[in-house]
Design an enzyme around this catalytic site. Sequence first.
Site, PDB file in Angstrom:
ATOM      1  N   CYS A 115      26.805   3.648   7.508  1.00  0.00           N
ATOM      2  CA  CYS A 115      26.759   3.311   8.932  1.00  0.00           C
ATOM      3  C   CYS A 115      27.911   4.064   9.583  1.00  0.00           C
ATOM      4  O   CYS A 115      29.061   3.654   9.473  1.00  0.00           O
ATOM      5  CB  CYS A 115      26.892   1.813   9.166  1.00  0.00           C
ATOM      6  N   CYS A 118      29.805   1.920  12.702  1.00  0.00           N
ATOM      7  CA  CYS A 118      30.795   0.905  12.295  1.00  0.00           C
ATOM      8  C   CYS A 118      30.527   0.531  10.842  1.00  0.00           C
ATOM      9  O   CYS A 118      30.924   1.251   9.950  1.00  0.00           O
ATOM     10  CB  CYS A 118      30.796  -0.297  13.222  1.00  0.00           C
ATOM     11  N   SER A 119      29.827  -0.568  10.607  1.00  0.00           N
ATOM     12  CA  SER A 119      29.515  -0.948   9.223  1.00  0.00           C
ATOM     13  C   SER A 119      28.284  -1.847   9.186  1.00  0.00           C
ATOM     14  O   SER A 119      28.271  -2.852   8.477  1.00  0.00           O
ATOM     15  CB  SER A 119      30.705  -1.646   8.569  1.00  0.00           C
ATOM     16  N   CYS A 120      27.243  -1.500   9.943  1.00  0.00           N
ATOM     17  CA  CYS A 120      26.008  -2.283   9.919  1.00  0.00           C
ATOM     18  C   CYS A 120      25.478  -2.343   8.489  1.00  0.00           C
ATOM     19  O   CYS A 120      25.450  -1.340   7.775  1.00  0.00           O
ATOM     20  CB  CYS A 120      24.968  -1.656  10.843  1.00  0.00           C
TER      21      CYS A 120
END
Length: 213
Positions: A115, A118-120
């Site tokens: 991702c 961000c950090s999905c």
Amino acid sequence: MASYDPKTIGDIHRHLHTHMPPDPALRIKALESLAVEKGLVARETLDTWVEMYSEKIGPKRGAEVIARAWVEPDYYDRLMEDAGQAIKDFGYQGHATEHLKAVQNTPDTHNLVVCTLCSCYPFAVLGMSPLWYRSAAYRSRAVKDPRGVLAEFGVTLDAGVKVRVWDSTAELRYLVVPERPAGTEGWSREALAAIITRDSMIGTERDLKLEAT
């Protein structure tokens, strides 16, 4: 009880992504340090819970899904067609898996999930995302140099194996379906699930290790 509105949640998620500082992990670390300093929780307790959910409890859900897909062709077809719907059989759905896509590793294709925004992450089936998945280094290098990143995880691919990098978003997240190892014919779903790792479902592991059944 408030009702769940996927559109509203999606709008909020996109807004947060737009306005978040470059490394929200710093905020989390600061809050964690403050809680420990105030004596609200012991650092060892936090570490234990994080390890439990990131390494054990969370990924077991995804492993159960993959194991069923390995042994039930009809379920595999459903998973590949609409993973978000297929995992509802297990009751694991949530807004993080509202739009989930399964991608299959093959002898000539390897899938890697990242991702870059961000950090999905599909935490409903994989638990908490690992720290390295949220790091700026992984998020940038996985796209620019996926083979180099995989090599650092111990995955060396032949030149003929194509690497596909999937960039998760708030609207679409990915689950890698690793290849079923040879020699597991006749294994139960429980035994198969035991060899499926979190990293294999992200794509930073390719060859699953067989364990005693």
